[in-house]
Design an enzyme around this catalytic site. Sequence first.
Site, mmCIF file in Angstrom:
data_model
loop_
_atom_site.group_PDB
_atom_site.id
_atom_site.type_symbol
_atom_site.label_atom_id
_atom_site.label_comp_id
_atom_site.label_asym_id
_atom_site.label_seq_id
_atom_site.Cartn_x
_atom_site.Cartn_y
_atom_site.Cartn_z
ATOM 1 N N ASP A 1 0.844 -1.203 0.000
ATOM 2 C CA ASP A 1 0.000 0.000 0.000
ATOM 3 C C ASP A 1 0.878 1.251 0.000
ATOM 4 O O ASP A 1 0.365 2.374 -0.047
ATOM 5 C CB ASP A 1 -1.015 -0.014 1.160
ATOM 6 C CG ASP A 1 -0.362 -0.007 2.524
ATOM 7 O OD1 ASP A 1 0.875 -0.141 2.612
ATOM 8 O OD2 ASP A 1 -1.105 0.134 3.522
ATOM 9 N N SER A 2 2.220 1.042 -0.004
ATOM 10 C CA SER A 2 3.143 2.158 -0.256
ATOM 11 C C SER A 2 2.872 2.769 -1.621
ATOM 12 O O SER A 2 3.380 3.844 -1.936
ATOM 13 C CB SER A 2 4.594 1.673 -0.175
ATOM 14 O OG SER A 2 4.784 0.516 -0.967
ATOM 15 N N ASP B 1 -1.141 -6.071 -0.159
ATOM 16 C CA ASP B 1 -1.485 -5.430 1.119
ATOM 17 C C ASP B 1 -2.979 -5.184 1.270
ATOM 18 O O ASP B 1 -3.623 -4.651 0.342
ATOM 19 C CB ASP B 1 -0.794 -4.058 1.194
ATOM 20 C CG ASP B 1 0.443 -4.081 2.068
ATOM 21 O OD1 ASP B 1 0.594 -5.002 2.895
ATOM 22 O OD2 ASP B 1 1.267 -3.154 1.912
ATOM 23 N N LYS C 1 -1.068 -9.316 3.027
ATOM 24 C CA LYS C 1 -0.318 -8.820 4.197
ATOM 25 C C LYS C 1 -1.209 -7.833 4.935
ATOM 26 O O LYS C 1 -1.947 -7.074 4.287
ATOM 27 C CB LYS C 1 0.987 -8.150 3.758
ATOM 28 C CG LYS C 1 1.766 -7.546 4.940
ATOM 29 C CD LYS C 1 3.182 -7.151 4.562
ATOM 30 C CE LYS C 1 3.318 -5.817 3.869
ATOM 31 N NZ LYS C 1 2.801 -4.678 4.622
ATOM 32 N N GLU D 1 -1.283 -5.216 8.683
ATOM 33 C CA GLU D 1 -0.468 -4.617 9.736
ATOM 34 C C GLU D 1 -1.086 -4.841 11.118
ATOM 35 O O GLU D 1 -2.310 -4.779 11.262
ATOM 36 C CB GLU D 1 -0.318 -3.107 9.479
ATOM 37 C CG GLU D 1 0.433 -2.800 8.200
ATOM 38 C CD GLU D 1 0.611 -1.309 7.955
ATOM 39 O OE1 GLU D 1 0.267 -0.497 8.848
ATOM 40 O OE2 GLU D 1 1.083 -0.947 6.865
ATOM 41 N N GLU E 1 9.317 -3.808 10.641
ATOM 42 C CA GLU E 1 9.750 -2.529 10.060
ATOM 43 C C GLU E 1 10.307 -1.594 11.142
ATOM 44 O O GLU E 1 9.673 -1.357 12.178
ATOM 45 C CB GLU E 1 8.560 -1.867 9.342
ATOM 46 C CG GLU E 1 8.934 -0.520 8.709
ATOM 47 C CD GLU E 1 7.942 -0.033 7.673
ATOM 48 O OE1 GLU E 1 7.013 -0.772 7.304
ATOM 49 O OE2 GLU E 1 8.122 1.128 7.230
HETATM 50 O O1 KIV Z 1 3.583 -1.042 1.643
HETATM 51 C C1 KIV Z 1 4.735 -1.484 1.612
HETATM 52 O O2 KIV Z 1 5.486 -1.320 0.632
HETATM 53 C C2 KIV Z 1 5.208 -2.218 2.774
HETATM 54 C C3 KIV Z 1 6.674 -2.512 2.857
HETATM 55 C C4 KIV Z 1 7.399 -1.273 3.175
HETATM 56 C C5 KIV Z 1 6.962 -3.602 3.812
HETATM 57 O O3 KIV Z 1 4.451 -2.529 3.632
#
Ligand code: KIV
Length: 275
Positions: free
Chosen positions: A44-45, A83, A113, A115, A182
Amino acid sequence: MKNTISLFAAAKKSGEKLTMLTAYDYSFARLVDQSGVDSVLVGDSLGNVILGYEDTVPVTMADMIHHTRAVSRGCAKALVVSDLPFLSYQVSVPQAVENAGRLLKEGRAQAVKLEGGRAVAPQIRAIVDASIPVMGHIGLTPQAINAMGGFKIQGKSEESVKKLLDDALAVEDSGAFAVVIECVPPKVAELVTRKLSIPTIGIGAGPCCDGQILVYHDMVGLFSGFTPKFVRKYAEAGEIIQKAFATYVSEVKNGSFPAPEHAFAGPELELEKLY
Ligand code: KIV
């Protein structure tokens, strides 16, 4: 053959380091996949590096599905993890399962993934029970920046280390196949890595994790906003691309592009006679 989550368990056993990079579209997914990386994260980056938001909070399920679909088409070998964005899994367990399922059904990811630690353990358990592999993410969790008071290194006090360890064990006990750690001091990440039987994937967490992940924009110099301390720059691709764009602009202006070799051959017509 496509990598599966079995690769992660095997690597934890053998000690071979796992490699992950982000990707957000088809062309870069192909480049990343061809590097031999074990797994690609549609992070989600993308809120920061693709959509230009200040943080990942505004990213939606629609954004994630759209980009995951493109990345999945570009990955022939790497395991695709996608994510779950902010508020797509925190509200309720059924909502978490449904949205995780959408990333697989519509995005064609192989795993999701999310959080958080103990607080989201019921969600992880339920998603895993629905036959969807889950990667956890603890330490600095960017979706929680408003609660954390900014992008802050975690695991700096005894209390914080205890919480991190508790979160890591909760993620493992809930059935996750791996966990991202992280921005924590290397010794803390090493301790968590030793205590877990699932692999840890570090970002800003030192060399002792079972694997590493980076946002590719950071490591090839494509994101001009800010480069975190934990990033090694493997290329300055942004500078090369910027130069190419500027050269194109000046060559169009001065008439040197397009040249004869860029034109299509056609029959010898007396064009003037056509009017
Ligand atoms: O969103 C993302 O790219 C991430 C990584 C930084 C682990 O969660």
